[in-house]
Design a protein around this motif. Structure first.
Motif, short mmCIF file in Angstrom:
data_model
loop_
_atom_site.label_atom_id
_atom_site.label_comp_id
_atom_site.label_asym_id
_atom_site.label_seq_id
_atom_site.Cartn_x
_atom_site.Cartn_y
_atom_site.Cartn_z
N HIS A 74 2.87 2.15 14.58
CA HIS A 74 2.86 3.46 15.23
C HIS A 74 2.61 4.61 14.28
O HIS A 74 2.30 5.72 14.69
N GLU A 75 2.74 4.38 12.97
CA GLU A 75 2.48 5.43 12.00
C GLU A 75 0.97 5.65 11.86
O GLU A 75 0.20 4.69 11.82
N PRO A 76 0.53 6.90 11.79
CA PRO A 76 -0.91 7.19 11.70
C PRO A 76 -1.61 6.47 10.55
O PRO A 76 -2.73 5.98 10.71
N GLU A 77 -0.93 6.38 9.39
CA GLU A 77 -1.56 5.73 8.24
C GLU A 77 -1.79 4.24 8.50
O GLU A 77 -2.80 3.67 8.09
N GLN B 210 -2.16 2.87 11.50
CA GLN B 210 -3.11 2.70 12.60
C GLN B 210 -4.55 2.99 12.19
O GLN B 210 -5.49 2.46 12.79
#
Length: 468
Positions: free
Chosen positions: A19-22, A24
């Motif tokens: 779920h963390e942008p990095e 994903q």
């Protein structure tokens, strides 16, 4: 949606719900870095049962699913849209070779297996799995099946669909269809296997496959051939089929600019010819005879081609290293074009008899509309598949040129349709070409496709917005 995500974590483990942008980011951008999507989460199931459980959760909560293999697609089919409501389901953890049946000449694999892994497993068992692509070190067999990938050996072995005997698929309801049957003949109703292959994940999620294996050729012959025009290339293909029959396993067309770009950006590859010609053919024979017989067959073909004035020059590879250099020149064209800058790509197929006229006609039309535009034309001439790419004039504003993409696509695709061709040969439709599809498919075809989609995915959760 927090409850949905908690259920996903419980189903496959918290570490595999990203779920963390990095975390994903690698799953949200397409291979050519043209588009980036958003998602609710990236989920990474470990097996078919976990895929089915996740699909049932998505169906219950009406969460769209974007299946993803190696994310090497070229038509934006494996990344989500900008809504952020979908999950990306990466199948990379489904990466096992399940079985090699030597008596049946088949290999059963997970959908997340890299193509190169399958090739190596077949080789270790003294077999050949002939699907060969430039991205074979990073693409997965599930992705290959979902787009019915082609590659350089279609001329002899066929597309991925023809290399597959059976599938395992998770449906939009979360049911598991076990169609992993290694049968060459199975005429028991509708062919669900062929329907799901090439569907780009819009009808179900492929989780496993039974694939055909072939005896490994005992020898191969490779020749790089210089020609004046495509008409000669088509005539040479006809001659090669007549003389070499099933031994002809590769016949690639390369235009002058394609080869020049490779030498410019990859100078480590040895030049074949001192003087440039307008077109080239990379030809491969594979036989079950010794090297001497293969060489004689290739030499006889080229001698005949010279006698019929079909070729300007030709070089036969005399070692494995020379053959690899020839193929490296061909496989590096896309990478060289990427280094050169932005371009407008087309993956088209045509009746082989129409290819020469199509290229001449379309080249002329493009240069009239966009003077000094440069055509990078190459591809699998043996099965009628051209990668007909249009680059901006040398030194031109690349972003400005790309603003004309719709106009350029219209010229190329209209000409393709005029000559009885298809706007997608092996890359699929995705989102990049779905509006184009409506222009060239008949209303009856579109109606039938929509009916199939609605029947198998009534809630439209399977890769929505792709193809249709």
């Amino acid at each position: 949606m927090q409850n949905f995500l908690n259920l996903c974590r419980a189903a496959i483990g918290e570490d595999y719900v990203l779920h963390e942008p990095e975390a994903q980011a690698p799953y949200l951008q397409d291979w050519r870095q043209r588009a980036t999507g958003k998602c609710l989460a990236v989920v990474k199931p470990a097996n078919t049962a976990q895929v089915a459980l996740l699909v049932r959760l998505c169906a219950e909560h009406q969460v769209p699913i974007v299946p993803q293999g190696g994310n090497t697609g070229l038509v934006l089919g494996s990344i989500p849209d900008q809504s952020g409501t979908a999950i990306v389901m990466s199948l990379q953890r489904l990466n096992k070779i399940r079985e090699i049946d030597t008596a049946n000449s088949t290999i059963t694999v997970d959908a997340g297996c890299l193509l190169e892994t399958i090739q190596n497993a077949a080789d270790q068992a003294d077999f050949l799995f002939p699907l060969s692509l430039a991205s074979e070190g990073s693409c997965t067999i599930g992705g290959n099946l979902s787009t019915n990938a082609g590659g350089t050996a279609v001329l002899h072995y066929g597309n991925t669909r023809e290399l597959c005997l059976g599938l395992e698929v998770v449906t939009a309801d979360g049911d598991i269809w076990n169609g992993l049957r290694g049968l060459r003949k199975d005429n028991t109703g509708y062919d669900l296997r062929d329907l799901l292959i090439g569907a780009e994940g819009t009808l179900g999620i492929i989780t496993g496959a039974v694939l055909k294996l072939y005896p490994k050729p005992k020898s191969q012959g490779t020749a790089f051939i210089a020609l004046d025009n495509i008409t000669q290339a088509v005539a040479l293909l006809h001659l090669a089929k007549q003389q070499c029959h099933a031994n002809l396993t590769g016949f690639e067309l390369i235009n002058q600019l394609s080869l020049e770009l490779v030498h410019q950006h990859f100078p480590q590859y040895q030049k074949i010819f001192q003087y440039a010609t307008r077109f080239y053919v990379l030809l491969e024979l594979s036989t079950y005879d010794n090297e001497q017989v293969t060489k004689q067959l290739l030499e006889h073909l080229i001698t005949t081609a010279f006698e019929q004035e079909l070729v300007v020059d030709a070089v036969i590879a005399n070692s494995i290293a020379q053959a690899k250099n020839c193929w490296a020149l061909r496989e590096s064209i896309s990478a060289a074009q990427a280094k050169e800058g932005k371009n407008i790509k087309h993956d088209i197929s045509l009746p082989i008899s129409k290819i020469a006229d199509f290229v001449q006609d379309t080249d002329t039309a493009l240069r009239l509309a966009f003077p000094s535009s440069r055509m990078v034309t190459f591809g699998h001439l043996g099965d009628g598949n051209l990668h007909y790419n249009v680059s901006p004039p040398f030194g031109a504003d690349q972003d400005g040129f790309l603003q004309h993409q719709t106009e350029i696509n219209r010229i190329v695709h209209d000409k393709t349709h005029q000559y009885g061709g298809s706007i997608s040969a092996e890359h699929g439709i995705g989102t990049l070409k779905k509006h184009e599809l409506l222009l060239y498919k008949s209303p009856v075809e579109i109606k039938l496709m929509r009916a199939i989609k609605h029947a198998l995915d009534p809630h439209n959760i399977m890769n929505p917005g792709k193809i249709l």
